[in-house]
Enzyme design. Structure first.
Site, mmCIF file in Angstrom:
data_model
loop_
_atom_site.group_PDB
_atom_site.id
_atom_site.type_symbol
_atom_site.label_atom_id
_atom_site.label_comp_id
_atom_site.label_asym_id
_atom_site.label_seq_id
_atom_site.Cartn_x
_atom_site.Cartn_y
_atom_site.Cartn_z
ATOM 1 C CE LYS A 203 -2.196 -1.136 3.843
ATOM 2 N NZ LYS A 203 -1.564 -2.433 4.184
ATOM 3 N NE ARG B 48 -5.085 -1.559 9.662
ATOM 4 C CZ ARG B 48 -3.960 -1.135 9.068
ATOM 5 N NH1 ARG B 48 -3.900 0.022 8.479
ATOM 6 N NH2 ARG B 48 -2.904 -1.904 9.062
ATOM 7 N NE ARG C 222 8.138 -2.663 6.568
ATOM 8 C CZ ARG C 222 6.868 -2.312 6.497
ATOM 9 N NH1 ARG C 222 6.438 -1.604 5.474
ATOM 10 N NH2 ARG C 222 6.019 -2.671 7.429
ATOM 11 N NE ARG D 231 5.759 -0.333 10.324
ATOM 12 C CZ ARG D 231 4.703 -0.385 9.512
ATOM 13 N NH1 ARG D 231 4.744 0.230 8.343
ATOM 14 N NH2 ARG D 231 3.635 -1.053 9.863
ATOM 15 N NE ARG E 57 2.008 -5.080 10.934
ATOM 16 C CZ ARG E 57 3.144 -4.861 10.281
ATOM 17 N NH1 ARG E 57 4.300 -5.314 10.764
ATOM 18 N NH2 ARG E 57 3.142 -4.189 9.153
HETATM 19 P P1 AP5 Z 1 4.689 -1.556 1.951
HETATM 20 O O1 AP5 Z 1 4.518 -0.744 0.714
HETATM 21 O O2 AP5 Z 1 5.246 -0.911 3.147
HETATM 22 O O3 AP5 Z 1 3.307 -2.300 2.305
HETATM 23 P P2 AP5 Z 1 2.106 -1.805 3.198
HETATM 24 O O4 AP5 Z 1 0.905 -2.501 2.680
HETATM 25 O O5 AP5 Z 1 2.084 -0.321 3.256
HETATM 26 O O6 AP5 Z 1 2.552 -2.457 4.566
HETATM 27 P P3 AP5 Z 1 2.475 -1.875 6.050
HETATM 28 O O7 AP5 Z 1 3.419 -2.645 6.871
HETATM 29 O O8 AP5 Z 1 2.587 -0.404 6.061
HETATM 30 O O9 AP5 Z 1 1.016 -2.314 6.369
HETATM 31 P P4 AP5 Z 1 0.225 -2.218 7.660
HETATM 32 O O10 AP5 Z 1 -1.152 -2.183 7.130
HETATM 33 O O11 AP5 Z 1 0.531 -3.304 8.612
HETATM 34 O O12 AP5 Z 1 0.769 -0.910 8.370
HETATM 35 P P5 AP5 Z 1 0.121 0.478 8.745
HETATM 36 O O13 AP5 Z 1 1.200 1.433 8.833
HETATM 37 O O14 AP5 Z 1 -1.035 0.784 7.880
HETATM 38 O O15 AP5 Z 1 5.554 -2.830 1.543
HETATM 39 C C1 AP5 Z 1 5.995 -3.757 2.493
HETATM 40 C C2 AP5 Z 1 7.410 -4.234 2.142
HETATM 41 O O16 AP5 Z 1 7.365 -4.949 0.921
HETATM 42 C C3 AP5 Z 1 8.397 -3.081 1.925
HETATM 43 O O17 AP5 Z 1 9.643 -3.445 2.420
HETATM 44 C C4 AP5 Z 1 8.422 -2.923 0.392
HETATM 45 O O18 AP5 Z 1 9.636 -2.433 -0.067
HETATM 46 C C5 AP5 Z 1 8.198 -4.357 -0.065
HETATM 47 N N1 AP5 Z 1 7.490 -4.459 -1.336
HETATM 48 C C6 AP5 Z 1 6.494 -3.654 -1.797
HETATM 49 N N2 AP5 Z 1 6.069 -4.058 -3.016
HETATM 50 C C7 AP5 Z 1 6.802 -5.162 -3.328
HETATM 51 C C8 AP5 Z 1 6.828 -6.036 -4.467
HETATM 52 N N3 AP5 Z 1 6.010 -5.861 -5.499
HETATM 53 N N4 AP5 Z 1 7.692 -7.065 -4.442
HETATM 54 C C9 AP5 Z 1 8.544 -7.262 -3.394
HETATM 55 N N5 AP5 Z 1 8.572 -6.450 -2.298
HETATM 56 C C10 AP5 Z 1 7.712 -5.410 -2.269
HETATM 57 O O19 AP5 Z 1 -0.456 0.167 10.211
HETATM 58 C C11 AP5 Z 1 0.401 -0.082 11.295
HETATM 59 C C12 AP5 Z 1 -0.407 -0.194 12.578
HETATM 60 O O20 AP5 Z 1 -1.055 1.057 12.860
HETATM 61 C C13 AP5 Z 1 -1.548 -1.209 12.575
HETATM 62 O O21 AP5 Z 1 -1.092 -2.501 12.933
HETATM 63 C C14 AP5 Z 1 -2.490 -0.617 13.622
HETATM 64 O O22 AP5 Z 1 -2.040 -0.896 14.915
HETATM 65 C C15 AP5 Z 1 -2.357 0.869 13.389
HETATM 66 N N6 AP5 Z 1 -3.345 1.388 12.424
HETATM 67 C C16 AP5 Z 1 -3.076 1.989 11.229
HETATM 68 N N7 AP5 Z 1 -4.201 2.345 10.607
HETATM 69 C C17 AP5 Z 1 -5.221 1.967 11.423
HETATM 70 C C18 AP5 Z 1 -6.642 2.037 11.320
HETATM 71 N N8 AP5 Z 1 -7.241 2.581 10.248
HETATM 72 N N9 AP5 Z 1 -7.380 1.541 12.334
HETATM 73 C C19 AP5 Z 1 -6.809 0.988 13.422
HETATM 74 N N10 AP5 Z 1 -5.467 0.873 13.577
HETATM 75 C C20 AP5 Z 1 -4.684 1.361 12.590
HETATM 76 MG MG MG Z 2 2.113 1.112 4.836
#
Ligand code: AP5
Ligand code: MG
Length: 193
Positions: free
Chosen positions: A14, A89, A128, A134, A145
């Site tokens: 994402k 979410r 990562r 992180r 997660r």
């Molecule tokens: P990346 O692009 O970072 O993927 P992502 O989907 O953004 O992953 P996140 O870890 O950010 O997802 P998340 O949903 O757990 O975290 P968030 O910050 O939203 O890619 C991941 C890795 O893969 C990278 O190293 C990248 O380089 C690699 N990659 C990308 N594309 C690739 C490809 N094609 N091939 C190979 N490698 C590739 O949430 C974190 C926490 O915050 C949650 O757990 C929760 O506690 C809280 N939170 C956030 N939003 C909410 C909400 N709306 N409600 C409640 N809690 C929330």
């Molecule tokens: Mg992200």
């Protein structure tokens, strides 16, 4: 305005794809994960509260994230559109988002869901974790997660399916290939308007 939700499990790309979409379309990026991490860095009361959940891989309470989204929408009145990353979410968040947008005579145009196998998610996030700093990129928290996603977030897709706004997009392959798949879906909808 064109409002897009980029949906998908942890590690589905994402954040990676959001960066590219913003560069191309000039959307306002709205990542609740990034907003929360920013609060944690600034050691605000909201950040300190959110950290307790994030470090365990659990979702932060709805009212916290909905409040954050509401103020960000208000603070950005003149944008071409919002790109929601990691929000909504839960079903409650999805309903709240519709109401907030409605107040601005706006709505969600499309939800694009990145389709990635669980095995690939774990591989990406563990890799990562070697460099990201992180606190949630370690084996045990990654598992929580993904469980949280399967239980609480994945049903949100049905909410958008009902209004025919949900579309699956291939989330494995090169970053460029996946980007092209997203562009195709967006352009077919932007140009219809
Ligand atoms: P990346 O692009 O970072 O993927 P992502 O989907 O953004 O992953 P996140 O870890 O950010 O997802 P998340 O949903 O757990 O975290 P968030 O910050 O939203 O890619 C991941 C890795 O893969 C990278 O190293 C990248 O380089 C690699 N990659 C990308 N594309 C690739 C490809 N094609 N091939 C190979 N490698 C590739 O949430 C974190 C926490 O915050 C949650 O757990 C929760 O506690 C809280 N939170 C956030 N939003 C909410 C909400 N709306 N409600 C409640 N809690 C929330
Ligand atoms: Mg992200």
């Amino acid at each position: 305005m064109f409002n897009l939700i980029l949906f998908g499990p942890p590690g589905s790309g994402k954040g990676t794809q959001s960066e590219k979409l913003i560069a191309k379309y000039n959307f306002k990026h709205l990542s609740t994960g990034d907003l929360l991490r920013n609060e944690i860095t600034r050691k605000t009361p909201l950040g300190l509260e959110a950290k307790k959940f994030m470090d365990k891989g659990q979702l932060v309470p709805d009212e916290v994230v909905i409040g954050m989204i509401s103020s960000t929408l208000d603070n950005n009145p003149n944008v071409v559109g919002f790109l929601f990353d990691g929000f909504p979410r839960t079903a409650t968040q999805a309903e709240a988002l519709d109401k907030l947008l409605e107040l601005k005579q706006q709505s969600i145009n499309v939800m694009l869901a990145l389709d990635v196998s669980e095995e690939e998610l774990v591989k990406r996030l563990q890799k990562r974790g070697e460099t990201s700093g992180r606190s949630d990129d370690n084996q045990q928290v990654i598992r929580t997660r993904i469980l949280e996603y399967n239980k609480k977030t994945s049903p949100v897709a049905d909410y958008y399916r009902k209004s025919k706004k949900a579309e699956m997009v291939k989330g494995e392959g090169t970053i460029e290939e996946i980007f092209k798949g997203l562009i195709k879906e967006i352009d077919s909808r932007i140009h219809k308007k």
